[in-house]
Design a protein around this motif. Structure first.
Motif, PDB file in Angstrom:
ATOM      1  N   LEU A  56      37.565  46.721  39.485  1.00 20.00           N
ATOM      2  CA  LEU A  56      37.459  45.568  40.641  1.00 20.00           C
ATOM      3  C   LEU A  56      38.320  45.861  41.644  1.00 20.00           C
ATOM      4  CD1 LEU A  56      38.718  42.765  37.986  1.00 20.00           C
ATOM      5  CD2 LEU A  56      36.278  42.927  39.031  1.00 20.00           C
ATOM      6  N   VAL A  57      39.486  46.775  41.851  1.00 18.47           N
ATOM      7  CA  VAL A  57      40.003  46.827  43.084  1.00 18.47           C
ATOM      8  C   VAL A  57      39.339  47.686  44.128  1.00 18.47           C
ATOM      9  CG1 VAL A  57      42.161  48.188  43.783  1.00 18.47           C
ATOM     10  CG2 VAL A  57      42.208  46.753  41.568  1.00 18.47           C
ATOM     11  N   GLY A  58      38.719  48.736  43.754  1.00 19.45           N
ATOM     12  CA  GLY A  58      37.931  49.445  44.839  1.00 19.45           C
ATOM     13  C   GLY A  58      37.020  48.723  45.651  1.00 19.45           C
ATOM     14  N   LEU A  96      37.080  36.894  47.912  1.00 18.09           N
ATOM     15  CA  LEU A  96      35.665  36.696  47.773  1.00 18.09           C
ATOM     16  C   LEU A  96      35.006  37.587  46.901  1.00 18.09           C
ATOM     17  CD1 LEU A  96      33.503  34.539  49.087  1.00 18.09           C
ATOM     18  CD2 LEU A  96      32.804  36.366  50.509  1.00 18.09           C
ATOM     19  N   TRP A  97      35.125  38.866  47.120  1.00 21.32           N
ATOM     20  CA  TRP A  97      34.519  40.038  46.280  1.00 21.32           C
ATOM     21  C   TRP A  97      35.032  39.925  44.916  1.00 21.32           C
ATOM     22  CZ3 TRP A  97      30.939  43.695  47.232  1.00 21.32           C
ATOM     23  CH2 TRP A  97      30.792  44.618  46.129  1.00 21.32           C
ATOM     24  N   LEU A  98      36.649  39.662  44.638  1.00 21.63           N
ATOM     25  CA  LEU A  98      37.015  39.518  43.384  1.00 21.63           C
ATOM     26  C   LEU A  98      36.150  38.324  42.688  1.00 21.63           C
ATOM     27  CD1 LEU A  98      40.847  39.889  43.711  1.00 21.63           C
ATOM     28  CD2 LEU A  98      38.900  41.547  42.314  1.00 21.63           C
ATOM     29  N   THR A  99      36.166  37.211  43.146  1.00 22.90           N
ATOM     30  CA  THR A  99      35.559  35.964  42.597  1.00 22.90           C
ATOM     31  C   THR A  99      33.858  36.321  42.393  1.00 22.90           C
ATOM     32  OG1 THR A  99      37.152  34.692  43.911  1.00 22.90           O
ATOM     33  CG2 THR A  99      35.064  33.639  42.807  1.00 22.90           C
ATOM     34  N   GLY A 100      33.409  36.868  43.377  1.00 20.90           N
ATOM     35  CA  GLY A 100      31.963  37.019  42.876  1.00 20.90           C
ATOM     36  C   GLY A 100      31.719  38.291  41.702  1.00 20.90           C
ATOM     37  N   ILE A 102      33.809  38.955  39.408  1.00 20.76           N
ATOM     38  CA  ILE A 102      34.145  38.170  38.121  1.00 20.76           C
ATOM     39  C   ILE A 102      33.090  37.427  37.643  1.00 20.76           C
ATOM     40  CG2 ILE A 102      35.915  36.488  36.944  1.00 20.76           C
ATOM     41  CD1 ILE A 102      38.131  38.131  38.613  1.00 20.76           C
ATOM     42  N   ILE A 103      32.639  36.659  38.468  1.00 21.24           N
ATOM     43  CA  ILE A 103      31.359  35.583  38.034  1.00 21.24           C
ATOM     44  C   ILE A 103      30.086  36.567  37.454  1.00 21.24           C
ATOM     45  CG2 ILE A 103      29.602  33.985  38.851  1.00 21.24           C
ATOM     46  CD1 ILE A 103      31.989  32.684  40.560  1.00 21.24           C
ATOM     47  N   PHE A 104      30.015  37.649  38.501  1.00 20.18           N
ATOM     48  CA  PHE A 104      28.687  38.448  37.986  1.00 20.18           C
ATOM     49  C   PHE A 104      28.649  39.202  36.692  1.00 20.18           C
ATOM     50  CE2 PHE A 104      26.820  42.632  38.059  1.00 20.18           C
ATOM     51  CZ  PHE A 104      25.608  42.293  38.273  1.00 20.18           C
ATOM     52  N   ARG A 105      29.877  39.614  36.412  1.00 19.45           N
ATOM     53  CA  ARG A 105      30.483  40.234  35.207  1.00 19.45           C
ATOM     54  C   ARG A 105      30.252  39.359  34.044  1.00 19.45           C
ATOM     55  NH1 ARG A 105      34.190  44.840  35.655  1.00 19.45           N
ATOM     56  NH2 ARG A 105      34.149  45.199  37.736  1.00 19.45           N
ATOM     57  N   LYS A 106      30.731  37.973  34.040  1.00 18.31           N
ATOM     58  CA  LYS A 106      30.457  37.081  32.873  1.00 18.31           C
ATOM     59  C   LYS A 106      29.242  36.499  32.670  1.00 18.31           C
ATOM     60  CE  LYS A 106      35.051  35.136  33.098  1.00 18.31           C
ATOM     61  NZ  LYS A 106      35.715  33.920  32.530  1.00 18.31           N
ATOM     62  N   ARG A 107      28.219  36.719  33.802  1.00 23.82           N
ATOM     63  CA  ARG A 107      26.691  36.366  33.653  1.00 23.82           C
ATOM     64  C   ARG A 107      26.038  37.448  33.030  1.00 23.82           C
ATOM     65  NH1 ARG A 107      25.113  33.377  38.986  1.00 23.82           N
ATOM     66  NH2 ARG A 107      26.271  31.702  38.383  1.00 23.82           N
ATOM     67  N   LYS A 108      26.241  38.817  33.659  1.00 23.44           N
ATOM     68  CA  LYS A 108      25.777  40.001  33.042  1.00 23.44           C
ATOM     69  C   LYS A 108      26.004  40.304  31.548  1.00 23.44           C
ATOM     70  CE  LYS A 108      24.207  44.487  34.472  1.00 23.44           C
ATOM     71  NZ  LYS A 108      24.360  45.486  35.254  1.00 23.44           N
ATOM     72  N   TRP A 109      27.288  40.446  31.465  1.00 23.65           N
ATOM     73  CA  TRP A 109      27.760  41.217  30.197  1.00 23.65           C
ATOM     74  C   TRP A 109      27.760  40.055  28.975  1.00 23.65           C
ATOM     75  CZ3 TRP A 109      29.716  43.761  34.722  1.00 23.65           C
ATOM     76  CH2 TRP A 109      28.930  44.878  34.860  1.00 23.65           C
ATOM     77  N   GLY A 110      28.075  38.933  29.379  1.00 27.69           N
ATOM     78  CA  GLY A 110      28.465  37.792  28.388  1.00 27.69           C
ATOM     79  C   GLY A 110      28.977  38.177  27.199  1.00 27.69           C
TER      80      GLY A 110
END
Length: 153
Positions: A56-58, A96-100, A102-110
């Protein structure tokens, strides 16, 4: 004698198996075992040895830097000045990047976690004669095996 090597699923594995077959080892002497992925947690920082592009950090700092530069440039024209707008751009871009992500990870990997990344590990087990040992080790190391072990039986 058995030689055991680990690979990531890649073209190097296929090339190693093809070269081993050209060397004279039959398909009966070569066994490839795919390892099942276990559910892993999200890494905030990734090391150079275990990088998978999922830290997440990079990405957040890179995006924060880009938005900071843009806000600093436009800050020369805006009311509060370049320093304040640069800091606002840094914090907003990073958040904005961190929020996006985290949302993308929850959707993609579930439910499956990070197992669907396509970077599976393969264990390659080769049965050979002691006279073929050095040639097989050279083929495996030339094709970038992650680890090579020898079992003498």
């Amino acid at each position: 004698m058995y030689i055991i090597a680990t690979y990531r699923q890649s073209l190097n594995l296929e090339l190693a198996v093809a070269r081993l077959e050209e060397q004279g080892l039959g398909k009966a002497n070569i066994m490839a075992v795919p390892l099942q992925c276990q559910r892993t947690s999200v890494h905030v920082l990734t090391s150079m040895q275990d990088t998978d592009g999922l830290g997440l950090v990079g990405g957040s700092l890179a995006f924060g830097t880009v938005t900071m530069v843009l806000a600093t440039i436009y800050g020369f024209v805006w009311y509060w000045g370049p320093i304040v707008w640069g800091l606002i751009g840094l914090f907003c871009g990073t958040g904005l990047w961190l929020t996006g992500s985290i949302i993308f990870r929850k959707r993609k990997w579930g439910k499956n976690g990070a197992c669907n990344t396509g970077f599976g590990q393969i264990v390659l087990i080769i049965r050979c004669e002691p006279s073929e040992l050095q040639a097989v080790k050279n083929i495996l190391s030339d094709n970038m095996a992650q680890a090579i072990g020898i079992l003498e039986r």
